[in-house]
Design a protein around this motif. Structure first.
Motif, PDB file in Angstrom:
ATOM      1  N   LEU A  40     -79.353 -22.533  49.065  1.00 54.10           N
ATOM      2  CA  LEU A  40     -78.654 -23.477  49.933  1.00 54.10           C
ATOM      3  C   LEU A  40     -77.244 -22.948  50.188  1.00 54.10           C
ATOM      4  O   LEU A  40     -76.539 -22.567  49.262  1.00 54.10           O
ATOM      5  N   LYS A  41     -76.839 -22.921  51.442  1.00 53.19           N
ATOM      6  CA  LYS A  41     -75.551 -22.320  51.806  1.00 53.19           C
ATOM      7  C   LYS A  41     -74.506 -23.335  52.261  1.00 53.19           C
ATOM      8  O   LYS A  41     -73.387 -23.351  51.764  1.00 53.19           O
ATOM      9  N   LEU A  42     -74.866 -24.182  53.236  1.00 54.18           N
ATOM     10  CA  LEU A  42     -73.885 -25.087  53.837  1.00 54.18           C
ATOM     11  C   LEU A  42     -74.395 -26.520  53.852  1.00 54.18           C
ATOM     12  O   LEU A  42     -75.526 -26.792  54.260  1.00 54.18           O
ATOM     13  N   VAL A  43     -73.541 -27.433  53.411  1.00 56.83           N
ATOM     14  CA  VAL A  43     -73.876 -28.857  53.366  1.00 56.83           C
ATOM     15  C   VAL A  43     -72.835 -29.621  54.183  1.00 56.83           C
ATOM     16  O   VAL A  43     -71.629 -29.411  54.019  1.00 56.83           O
ATOM     17  N   ALA A  44     -73.319 -30.507  55.053  1.00 56.63           N
ATOM     18  CA  ALA A  44     -72.414 -31.306  55.882  1.00 56.63           C
ATOM     19  C   ALA A  44     -72.329 -32.736  55.376  1.00 56.63           C
ATOM     20  O   ALA A  44     -73.274 -33.254  54.762  1.00 56.63           O
ATOM     21  N   LEU A  66     -66.666 -35.082  60.402  1.00 49.63           N
ATOM     22  CA  LEU A  66     -67.689 -34.126  59.982  1.00 49.63           C
ATOM     23  C   LEU A  66     -67.024 -33.083  59.100  1.00 49.63           C
ATOM     24  O   LEU A  66     -65.990 -32.514  59.474  1.00 49.63           O
ATOM     25  N   VAL A  67     -67.602 -32.846  57.942  1.00 52.94           N
ATOM     26  CA  VAL A  67     -67.091 -31.835  57.026  1.00 52.94           C
ATOM     27  C   VAL A  67     -68.238 -30.904  56.639  1.00 52.94           C
ATOM     28  O   VAL A  67     -69.343 -31.364  56.344  1.00 52.94           O
ATOM     29  N   ILE A  68     -67.973 -29.592  56.657  1.00 55.64           N
ATOM     30  CA  ILE A  68     -68.951 -28.602  56.221  1.00 55.64           C
ATOM     31  C   ILE A  68     -68.426 -27.956  54.948  1.00 55.64           C
ATOM     32  O   ILE A  68     -67.293 -27.460  54.909  1.00 55.64           O
ATOM     33  N   MET A  74     -68.499 -26.295  47.002  1.00 57.27           N
ATOM     34  CA  MET A  74     -68.011 -27.451  47.750  1.00 57.27           C
ATOM     35  C   MET A  74     -66.658 -27.180  48.410  1.00 57.27           C
ATOM     36  O   MET A  74     -65.909 -28.091  48.744  1.00 57.27           O
ATOM     37  N   GLU A  75     -66.370 -25.913  48.653  1.00 57.59           N
ATOM     38  CA  GLU A  75     -65.184 -25.536  49.416  1.00 57.59           C
ATOM     39  C   GLU A  75     -65.388 -25.931  50.878  1.00 57.59           C
ATOM     40  O   GLU A  75     -66.430 -25.638  51.475  1.00 57.59           O
ATOM     41  N   ILE A  76     -64.393 -26.582  51.468  1.00 61.22           N
ATOM     42  CA  ILE A  76     -64.487 -26.961  52.873  1.00 61.22           C
ATOM     43  C   ILE A  76     -64.274 -25.725  53.746  1.00 61.22           C
ATOM     44  O   ILE A  76     -63.275 -25.016  53.610  1.00 61.22           O
TER      45      ILE A  76
END
Length: 252
Positions: A40-44, A66-68, A74-76
């Motif tokens: 898993l790479k990116l979580v929004a 919206l935050v990625i 968990m770095e934005i």
């Protein structure tokens, strides 16, 4: 209660939309990362904040965020926020028709302008299948974007056909413990999850689209440092700060 009435014809229309959409919701794992969270790479995270006492009003300024985040740090890596003015009142069970347009606009803007940040999964502040028509706002977002979505609600949506109360889910053990939430026909709608050791209350997790409930639980838990998963906690904080600034301007 809403400050505006919604005629029965519109409620009937919305109900049909939800029933039709529900038949297209995928409730099984559909992505490779769901069997191995290490991929898993990116979580929004998607959230909307309203000025105090304005959530139920038909016309009120609000901010959608919206935050990625990178997983698992968990770095934005990307964030966006937009002023929105929901033009329909809040009606229990039909929140999607109020909040879908601004939330969907943020996702579509991301996909168009920053496709490199397309998330593997979107955590939506709201419900998925844990909903009277089994079609909450997380299902709508997933269906319209074709991206895996998970509903993460801070409060229990009380429904007539669901035998679950806050008292029933407040005595869980350690972080990761959960209680399944079923309807009167024994259909599993979602689960109450103790997401952090210090969390006094659970969060409520349900399938949005293109993922099973167990993978939803694991994904949400892996994104939690505190009670609310980090992408949603960040989105909530950003949108609330913009609301605070809006109110400060109004008061001056």
């Amino acid at each position: 209660m809403s400050d505006a009435t919604v005629d029965s014809a519109l409620i009937e229309k919305w109900t049909k939309v939800q029933n039709d959409l529900r038949s297209n919701i995928i409730t099984s794992d559909s992505e490779e990362w769901q069997s191995d969270l290490n991929s898993l790479k990116l979580v929004a995270g998607l959230d909307i904040s309203y000025p105090k006492d304005a959530h139920d009003k038909s016309h009120s300024d609000a901010y959608a965020a919206l935050v990625i985040c990178k997983f698992p740090s968990m770095e934005i890596v990307h964030q966006d926020v937009e002023l929105c003015q929901p033009d329909v009142p809040y009606v229990p069970g039909f929140l999607a028709f109020r909040e879908l347009p601004p939330l969907l606009n943020l996702v579509n803007k991301l996909l168009k302008e920053h496709p490199e940040f397309k998330p593997d999964v979107i955590l939506v502040d709201g419900n998925g299948l844990l909903h009277p028509q089994k079609c909450g706002v997380a299902c709508h977002i997933g269906y319209h974007t074709s991206i895996c979505t998970i509903g993460v609600a801070k409060n229990l949506f009380v429904m007539e056909n669901v035998n679950c109360t806050k008292a029933m889910v407040q005595n869980m053990g350690g972080a990761g413990d959960f209680t399944l939430i079923k309807d009167n026909e024994n259909c599993i709608l979602g689960l109450a999850l103790k997401s952090a050791e210090e969390a006094k209350n659970p969060i409520y997790v349900s399938i949005g689209h293109k993922i099973c409930l167990e993978s939803s639980r694991k994904t949400v838990l892996a994104c939690c440092k505190y009670r609310v998963p980090e992408p949603l906690r960040f989105a909530d904080g950003i949108s609330r700060e913009f609301v605070r600034q809006l109110l400060a301007k109004t008061d001056t």
